[in-house]
Enzyme design. Sequence first.
Site, PDB file in Angstrom:
ATOM      1  N   CYS A   1      10.469 -24.412  14.851  1.00 27.49           N
ATOM      2  CA  CYS A   1      11.680 -24.998  14.256  1.00 27.49           C
ATOM      3  C   CYS A   1      12.282 -24.064  13.235  1.00 27.49           C
ATOM      4  O   CYS A   1      12.201 -24.305  12.027  1.00 27.49           O
ATOM      5  CB  CYS A   1      11.335 -26.338  13.637  1.00 27.49           C
ATOM      6  SG  CYS A   1      10.904 -27.513  14.900  1.00 27.49           S
TER       7      CYS A   1
ATOM      8  N   TYR B   1      -1.370  -6.631  15.548  1.00 31.51           N
ATOM      9  CA  TYR B   1      -0.662  -7.469  14.581  1.00 31.51           C
ATOM     10  C   TYR B   1       0.043  -8.661  15.227  1.00 31.51           C
ATOM     11  O   TYR B   1       1.043  -9.143  14.715  1.00 31.51           O
ATOM     12  CB  TYR B   1       0.317  -6.623  13.748  1.00 31.51           C
ATOM     13  CG  TYR B   1      -0.355  -5.425  13.099  1.00 31.51           C
ATOM     14  CD1 TYR B   1      -1.269  -5.615  12.074  1.00 31.51           C
ATOM     15  CD2 TYR B   1      -0.114  -4.121  13.537  1.00 31.51           C
ATOM     16  CE1 TYR B   1      -1.909  -4.524  11.482  1.00 31.51           C
ATOM     17  CE2 TYR B   1      -0.748  -3.035  12.953  1.00 31.51           C
ATOM     18  CZ  TYR B   1      -1.640  -3.245  11.929  1.00 31.51           C
ATOM     19  OH  TYR B   1      -2.284  -2.176  11.353  1.00 31.51           O
TER      20      TYR B   1
HETATM   21  N1  LLP Z   1      -5.370   2.390   7.183  1.00 35.92           N
HETATM   22  C1  LLP Z   1      -4.813   1.733   6.154  1.00 35.92           C
HETATM   23  C2  LLP Z   1      -5.271   1.967   4.812  1.00 35.92           C
HETATM   24  C3  LLP Z   1      -3.790   0.801   6.415  1.00 35.92           C
HETATM   25  O1  LLP Z   1      -3.229   0.157   5.411  1.00 35.92           O
HETATM   26  C4  LLP Z   1      -3.370   0.571   7.742  1.00 35.92           C
HETATM   27  C5  LLP Z   1      -2.331  -0.399   8.043  1.00 35.92           C
HETATM   28  C6  LLP Z   1      -3.987   1.283   8.779  1.00 35.92           C
HETATM   29  C7  LLP Z   1      -4.991   2.196   8.455  1.00 35.92           C
HETATM   30  C8  LLP Z   1      -3.635   1.108  10.223  1.00 35.92           C
HETATM   31  O2  LLP Z   1      -2.319   1.418  10.492  1.00 35.92           O
HETATM   32  P1  LLP Z   1      -1.828   1.450  12.021  1.00 35.92           P
HETATM   33  O3  LLP Z   1      -2.549   2.580  12.705  1.00 35.92           O
HETATM   34  O4  LLP Z   1      -2.176   0.152  12.618  1.00 35.92           O
HETATM   35  O5  LLP Z   1      -0.382   1.664  11.921  1.00 35.92           O
HETATM   36  N2  LLP Z   1       1.592  -5.805  10.002  1.00 35.92           N
HETATM   37  C9  LLP Z   1       2.354  -4.591  10.171  1.00 35.92           C
HETATM   38  C10 LLP Z   1       1.507  -3.359   9.984  1.00 35.92           C
HETATM   39  C11 LLP Z   1       0.808  -3.314   8.656  1.00 35.92           C
HETATM   40  C12 LLP Z   1      -0.075  -2.144   8.533  1.00 35.92           C
HETATM   41  C13 LLP Z   1      -0.922  -2.227   7.319  1.00 35.92           C
HETATM   42  N3  LLP Z   1      -1.820  -1.151   7.149  1.00 35.92           N
HETATM   43  C14 LLP Z   1       3.021  -4.596  11.546  1.00 35.92           C
HETATM   44  O6  LLP Z   1       2.855  -5.562  12.280  1.00 35.92           O
HETATM   45  O7  LLP Z   1       3.733  -3.660  11.885  1.00 35.92           O
END
Ligand code: LLP
Length: 421
Positions: A347, A376
């Site tokens: 909603c 995510y």
């Molecule tokens: N290492 C650290 C310290 C982080 O803060 C993150 C992600 C990663 C590794 C992994 O990043 P990746 O490889 O997944 O990009 N919810 C958001 C993304 C938030 C990411 C937070 N930190 C989205 O859905 O795009």
Amino acid sequence: MSEQVKIAGVAATDLAREYGTPLYVYDVPQMRQQMRDFKQAFENRDVAYAVSYASKAFATVAMYEVVKQEGLHLDIVSGGELYTARRADFPMENISFNGNNKSAEELQMAIDYGVGTVIVDNFYELNLLEDLLKQANKTQDVLLRVSPGISAHTHEYISTGQVDSKFGFDVDSGQMVEAVKLALASEHLNVLGLHAHIGSQIFEEAGFQGVATRLVELAEQAGFVPKVLDVGGGFGIRYTEDDQPLPPTTLVDDIITSIETATQARDLPMPEIWIEPGRSIAGPSGYSLYTVGSRKDLPGMRHYVAVDGGMGDNIRPALYQADYEAELAEPADDRETESVRLVGKYCESGDILIDEQTLPKLEPGDVVVMNATGAYGYSMASNYNRNPRPGVVFVENGQSQEVVQRETYADMVRLDHHYEL
Ligand code: LLP
């Protein structure tokens, strides 16, 4: 020509029929391949490394088991993820614990469980960890997270490396040098090196090269020889055809070369290189299956087609204006196409999954597959409107298995109490 959509060889419509929709489905072989590619990129260059899966992207017992099987390390950010890791019997020494506000309970849990590395984010944590270790009479390997002052071109909410960020020790004000000094002087902390993470869904090599070089410079500035440099995660993936990610090999190569060049220039030994990919491991192999229900046609303006999920199982479009692509699970060459807005059942007007895409004319009962939702999606799911969260299915070797059960209405009230005052 459109074809029947298969995930790891199993028809999406069969999965929808067997497990119901909405549903998260993972192509496990594809996920394994991505993990192996990251490792291989380091093996090719013969450097010491750890590929630590940033499990916030998708954290379940089954996922941790696959990560363990593939010999990757695990990066966690909460007591809940740590607990999940223990359930999966994950080797604790291969776990790193990130986060900007770990509680005393979480740090104690890490000490009790024997977590390999705590990535210390701030002075509060440095003191807290030191006190807890003193009481326990233990030592702990740590990395110190720095705010490297590098902005990556990504959505503001998922960019973390810039100076004005809540994460890590600031450099310019001398906090980083002070933190290294304190940590090195501690009897209970064993400083392995530095950590930085510049953001998420990043495509430019320059960002990774920049952070890699910067970490070497910062270690020099702090006057110590790091055993480990952790450049974080953030490797971008393809959501739509506008996204052109570089393969892990290229990005890892760039990181290695940058660190090699910077250390050689300073006559420093080559450190171990750690990375923390989350999205790039879980994202591309995950799919969301939905069933089409109602529609609303605004003549000459827009067609809204609604599915049985939405922002509760994938908040990313609403939160970050993230783009996705979907396809009809069945071949549909006989259907006309139309441009539609794919919306959910929640909603809220912002409950849009795909702003606009041309698809075969969708009918009630059709199964729609949304691509690259593995990171995510499940991990940020909610029970908004008291909708039960979907189940998660893994597919491999022509077989499927539910690895997270779909929630029921009973689960929606499981923690509720009647009011009795
Ligand atoms: N290492 C650290 C310290 C982080 O803060 C993150 C992600 C990663 C590794 C992994 O990043 P990746 O490889 O997944 O990009 N919810 C958001 C993304 C938030 C990411 C937070 N930190 C989205 O859905 O795009």
